[in-house]
Design a protein around this motif. Structure first.
Motif, PDB file in Angstrom:
ATOM      1  N   ALA A   1       0.852  -1.188   0.000  1.00  0.00           N
ATOM      2  CA  ALA A   1       0.000   0.000   0.000  1.00  0.00           C
ATOM      3  C   ALA A   1       0.886   1.235   0.000  1.00  0.00           C
ATOM      4  N   VAL A   2       0.377   2.336  -0.590  1.00  0.00           N
ATOM      5  CA  VAL A   2       1.159   3.568  -0.669  1.00  0.00           C
ATOM      6  C   VAL A   2       0.256   4.762  -0.397  1.00  0.00           C
ATOM      7  N   ALA A   3       0.799   5.724   0.342  1.00  0.00           N
ATOM      8  CA  ALA A   3       0.104   6.985   0.600  1.00  0.00           C
ATOM      9  C   ALA A   3       1.044   8.140   0.302  1.00  0.00           C
ATOM     10  N   THR A   4       0.478   9.251  -0.142  1.00  0.00           N
ATOM     11  CA  THR A   4       1.277  10.445  -0.414  1.00  0.00           C
ATOM     12  C   THR A   4       0.601  11.664   0.199  1.00  0.00           C
ATOM     13  N   THR A   5       1.416  12.660   0.549  1.00  0.00           N
ATOM     14  CA  THR A   5       0.883  13.949   0.997  1.00  0.00           C
ATOM     15  C   THR A   5       1.611  15.068   0.257  1.00  0.00           C
ATOM     16  N   SER A   6       0.845  16.115  -0.094  1.00  0.00           N
ATOM     17  CA  SER A   6       1.401  17.298  -0.773  1.00  0.00           C
ATOM     18  C   SER A   6       2.301  16.909  -1.938  1.00  0.00           C
ATOM     19  N   MET A   7       1.809  16.048  -2.796  1.00  0.00           N
ATOM     20  CA  MET A   7       2.644  15.481  -3.849  1.00  0.00           C
ATOM     21  C   MET A   7       3.083  16.512  -4.890  1.00  0.00           C
TER      22      MET A   7
ATOM     23  N   PRO B   1      -3.674  -0.718  -3.022  1.00  0.00           N
ATOM     24  CA  PRO B   1      -4.374   0.543  -2.778  1.00  0.00           C
ATOM     25  C   PRO B   1      -3.446   1.747  -2.703  1.00  0.00           C
ATOM     26  N   MET B   2      -3.976   2.881  -3.141  1.00  0.00           N
ATOM     27  CA  MET B   2      -3.260   4.148  -3.140  1.00  0.00           C
ATOM     28  C   MET B   2      -4.126   5.206  -2.468  1.00  0.00           C
ATOM     29  N   LEU B   3      -3.548   5.929  -1.526  1.00  0.00           N
ATOM     30  CA  LEU B   3      -4.212   7.052  -0.859  1.00  0.00           C
ATOM     31  C   LEU B   3      -3.392   8.303  -1.122  1.00  0.00           C
ATOM     32  N   VAL B   4      -4.000   9.316  -1.744  1.00  0.00           N
ATOM     33  CA  VAL B   4      -3.280  10.560  -2.024  1.00  0.00           C
ATOM     34  C   VAL B   4      -3.980  11.707  -1.307  1.00  0.00           C
ATOM     35  N   ILE B   5      -3.167  12.574  -0.663  1.00  0.00           N
ATOM     36  CA  ILE B   5      -3.686  13.613   0.220  1.00  0.00           C
ATOM     37  C   ILE B   5      -3.073  14.957  -0.174  1.00  0.00           C
ATOM     38  N   ALA B   6      -3.900  15.969  -0.249  1.00  0.00           N
ATOM     39  CA  ALA B   6      -3.410  17.317  -0.581  1.00  0.00           C
ATOM     40  C   ALA B   6      -4.209  18.355   0.183  1.00  0.00           C
ATOM     41  N   GLY B   7      -3.615  19.513   0.369  1.00  0.00           N
ATOM     42  CA  GLY B   7      -4.303  20.622   1.002  1.00  0.00           C
ATOM     43  C   GLY B   7      -5.217  21.338   0.029  1.00  0.00           C
TER      44      GLY B   7
ATOM     45  N   MET C   1      -7.912  12.503  -0.618  1.00  0.00           N
ATOM     46  CA  MET C   1      -8.370  13.346   0.479  1.00  0.00           C
ATOM     47  C   MET C   1      -7.877  14.769   0.241  1.00  0.00           C
ATOM     48  N   ILE C   2      -8.781  15.724   0.259  1.00  0.00           N
ATOM     49  CA  ILE C   2      -8.425  17.135   0.177  1.00  0.00           C
ATOM     50  C   ILE C   2      -8.699  17.736   1.556  1.00  0.00           C
TER      51      ILE C   2
ATOM     52  N   ALA D   1      -6.034  23.827   4.197  1.00  0.00           N
ATOM     53  CA  ALA D   1      -4.614  23.472   4.342  1.00  0.00           C
ATOM     54  C   ALA D   1      -3.857  23.843   3.079  1.00  0.00           C
ATOM     55  N   ASP D   2      -2.618  24.340   3.250  1.00  0.00           N
ATOM     56  CA  ASP D   2      -1.757  24.590   2.103  1.00  0.00           C
ATOM     57  C   ASP D   2      -0.737  23.458   1.979  1.00  0.00           C
ATOM     58  N   HIS D   3       0.184  23.624   1.066  1.00  0.00           N
ATOM     59  CA  HIS D   3       1.165  22.577   0.773  1.00  0.00           C
ATOM     60  C   HIS D   3       2.000  22.220   2.002  1.00  0.00           C
ATOM     61  N   VAL D   4       2.568  23.211   2.669  1.00  0.00           N
ATOM     62  CA  VAL D   4       3.498  22.980   3.761  1.00  0.00           C
ATOM     63  C   VAL D   4       2.780  22.607   5.062  1.00  0.00           C
ATOM     64  N   ASP D   5       1.503  22.926   5.176  1.00  0.00           N
ATOM     65  CA  ASP D   5       0.750  22.492   6.360  1.00  0.00           C
ATOM     66  C   ASP D   5       0.883  20.990   6.582  1.00  0.00           C
ATOM     67  N   LEU D   6       0.942  20.224   5.491  1.00  0.00           N
ATOM     68  CA  LEU D   6       0.998  18.769   5.621  1.00  0.00           C
ATOM     69  C   LEU D   6       2.411  18.261   5.883  1.00  0.00           C
ATOM     70  N   TYR D   7       3.356  19.171   6.092  1.00  0.00           N
ATOM     71  CA  TYR D   7       4.683  18.782   6.562  1.00  0.00           C
ATOM     72  C   TYR D   7       4.680  18.521   8.068  1.00  0.00           C
ATOM     73  N   ASP D   8       3.957  19.406   8.822  1.00  0.00           N
ATOM     74  CA  ASP D   8       4.107  19.310  10.278  1.00  0.00           C
ATOM     75  C   ASP D   8       2.930  19.805  11.089  1.00  0.00           C
ATOM     76  N   GLN D   9       1.881  20.254  10.459  1.00  0.00           N
ATOM     77  CA  GLN D   9       0.728  20.760  11.213  1.00  0.00           C
ATOM     78  C   GLN D   9      -0.103  19.574  11.711  1.00  0.00           C
ATOM     79  N   MET D  10       0.046  19.261  12.983  1.00  0.00           N
ATOM     80  CA  MET D  10      -0.534  18.035  13.529  1.00  0.00           C
ATOM     81  C   MET D  10      -2.059  18.051  13.529  1.00  0.00           C
ATOM     82  N   ASP D  11      -2.647  19.230  13.473  1.00  0.00           N
ATOM     83  CA  ASP D  11      -4.100  19.297  13.430  1.00  0.00           C
ATOM     84  C   ASP D  11      -4.650  19.196  12.011  1.00  0.00           C
ATOM     85  N   LYS D  12      -3.751  19.113  11.021  1.00  0.00           N
ATOM     86  CA  LYS D  12      -4.196  19.022   9.630  1.00  0.00           C
ATOM     87  C   LYS D  12      -3.747  17.738   8.929  1.00  0.00           C
TER      88      LYS D  12
END
Length: 341
Positions: free
Chosen positions: A168-174, A280-286, A309-310, A314-325
Motif C-alpha cells: 500500500a502507498v500513501a502520499t501527501t502534498s505530492m 491501494p493508493m491514498l493521495v492527500i493534498a491541502g 483526500m483534500i 490546508a496549504d502545501h506545507v501544512d501537511l509537513y508538520d501541522q498536527m491538526d491538519k
C-alpha cells in the motif's frame, strides 16, 4: 520559476499547530521526541552501492517478527530530521515500525557528488528501504507500505508501480518532480523556454567539469527582505525558522545542484502509475495547496483501488508538520487495513 529551483516554492500562509522542537543534546530533529517510541540510527545500501542512513522508529513491544512496517521519505530537499521523521515517529505511535531515511546524495546518506537528485536513483532508494525493512527481524515482509511527501511522493508512486513487494502507498502534498521541471508550474513552460533552460543546464555541465564541483541552485532565501511572494514566504516559514530549519537540509541551506534538473526534465516518473493497482493508493493534498493539481491528476491517472483526500483550509506545507491538519487517523486506518496480517 522553472527547473530545480522552482521546487522550493509554495503558496498561502502558515497556520495551525506545528510540532515544535525540544532542545536536547542528543535529539537533532525539528519535532519533539516521544520517549515511549524506540529510535535507532540505521544504514543500508541501495542497488547502486550508495549507503543510505535512516531513523528507525519502533512501537513498544516490537520485538518479534510479524509487525507491519512503513518507509517514509520527503519532502524534496528535506532530511529525515524534518517532516519524514515526524511522520515515522507518529506512525510508530500508532503501531507500525517506521523508517524515515535520507535519499542518496543528501543528509547523512552517502553518494558523490552531493546534493544531486535523480528520478531513477531516488526511486530506487524506496526499494532499498523495503529491502532493509524486509530483512528486519521484527517486520513481516509481506506487510510493508510507503509514505511519500512532496517531491518524494512522486518517487514513491513510481517505486510502488514497479516494486510489487509494497502492499500500500500513501502520499501527501505530492509534487511530480519530472513534470514540474519539464513543463513548469501548471504546465506553463513553452518549448522555447524549455529549450533555453536545457541549453543553459547543458552548458553548466562544462562549467561544473572545469570547476571540479557542481554549481548549486540556492535554497530558500535566508530572509524575506524584499520578498512578497506568498509562495516563497510559505516555504521560508518552514525551512528557515526553528519550525523546520535543519543544517543538513538542502532547502534550508544551499539548494540542489543546478544540473539535477536535467534528468528530471526528460524522465517522466508517473508513466506507469496504473500498475500500482490492485494495491491501494491514498493521495492527500491541502485545499489551498499550489501543488494540489499534481495529486488530483495522479488520482485521475491511477487505477482502482484509490482514494483522494483534500484537507480543508490546508496549504502545501501544512501537511509537513501541522498536527491538526495531517490526517494521521486516516493514514493509520488505511495502512491498518491494507497491511493487516
Amino acid at each position: 520559476m522553472a527547473g530545480i529551483g522552482a521546487t522550493a516554492l509554495g503558496l498561502a500562509s502558515v497556520s495551525g499547530t506545528s510540532a515544535s522542537a525540544q532542545p536536547s543534546s542528543e535529539w537533532d530533529k525539528v519535532f519533539p521526541r516521544n520517549d515511549a517510541i524506540g529510535h535507532e540510527k540505521v544504514s543500508f545500501t541501495n542497488r547502486y552501492g550508495v549507503t543510505l542512513v535512516g531513523d528507525l522508529y519502533t512501537p513498544e513491544g516490537a520485538a518479534a517478527r510479524g509487525m507491519p512496517a512503513i518507509a517514509v521519505c520527503g519532502p524534496f530537499g528535506a532530511v529525515k530530521e524534518q517532516s519524514s521523521g515526524l511522520y515515522a515517529q507518529t506512525m510508530a505511535e500508532r503501531g507500525f515500525i517506521a523508517l524515515a531515511f535520507d535519499p542518496s546524495y543528501t543528509g547523512e546518506s552517502g553518494g558523490e557528488v552531493r546534493k544531486v537528485a535523480s528520478p531513477d536513483i531516488n526511486t530506487e532508494d524506496f526499494s532499498a528501504a523495503v529491502d532493509f525493512l524486509g530483512l528486519h527481524p521484527a517486520v513481516d515482509r509481506e506487510r510493508i507500505g510507503i509514505i511519500g511527501i512532496c517531491g518524494f511522493a512522486g518517487m514513491a508512486l513510481n517505486a510502488v508501480a514497479a516494486d510489487k513487494r509494497v502492499k500500500a502507498v500513501a502520499t501527501t502534498s505530492m509534487y511530480d518532480m519530472s513534470r514540474v521541471n519539464a513543463r513548469g508550474y501548471y504546465d506553463a513552460m513553452t518549448l522555447e523556454q524549455r529549450t533555453a533552460l536545457l541549453t543553459d543546464l547543458s552548458r553548466q555541465r562544462w562549467a561544473d567539469a572545469e570547476a571540479g564541483t557542481a554549481a548549486l541552485a540556492g535554497g530558500v532565501p535566508e530572509t524575506l527582505d524584499g520578498i512578497d511572494d506568498p509562495v516563497v514566504q510559505m516555504y521560508w516559514h518552514y525551512y528557515r525558522t526553528k519550525r523546520g530549519f535543519h543544517e543538513r537540509s538542502v532547502n534550508s541551506t544551499t539548494g540542489w545542484a543546478r544540473t539535477s534538473a536535467l534528468s528530471l526534465m526528460n524522465m517522466p516518473i508517473l508513466t506507469y502509475i496504473k500498475e500500482i493497482s490492485p494495491r491501494p493508493m491514498l493521495v492527500i493534498a491541502g485545499e489551498k495547496a499550489h501543488s494540489r493539481y499534481f495529486t488530483e491528476d495522479a488520482y485521475k491517472a491511477a487505477a482502482e483501488p484509490k482514494e483522494i483526500m483534500i484537507i480543508p483550509d490546508a496549504d502545501h506545507v501544512d501537511l509537513y508538520d501541522q498536527m491538526d491538519k495531517i490526517p494521521f487517523d486516516r493514514l493509520q486506518s488505511f495502512f491498518g487495513e491494507h497491511l493487516s496480517a
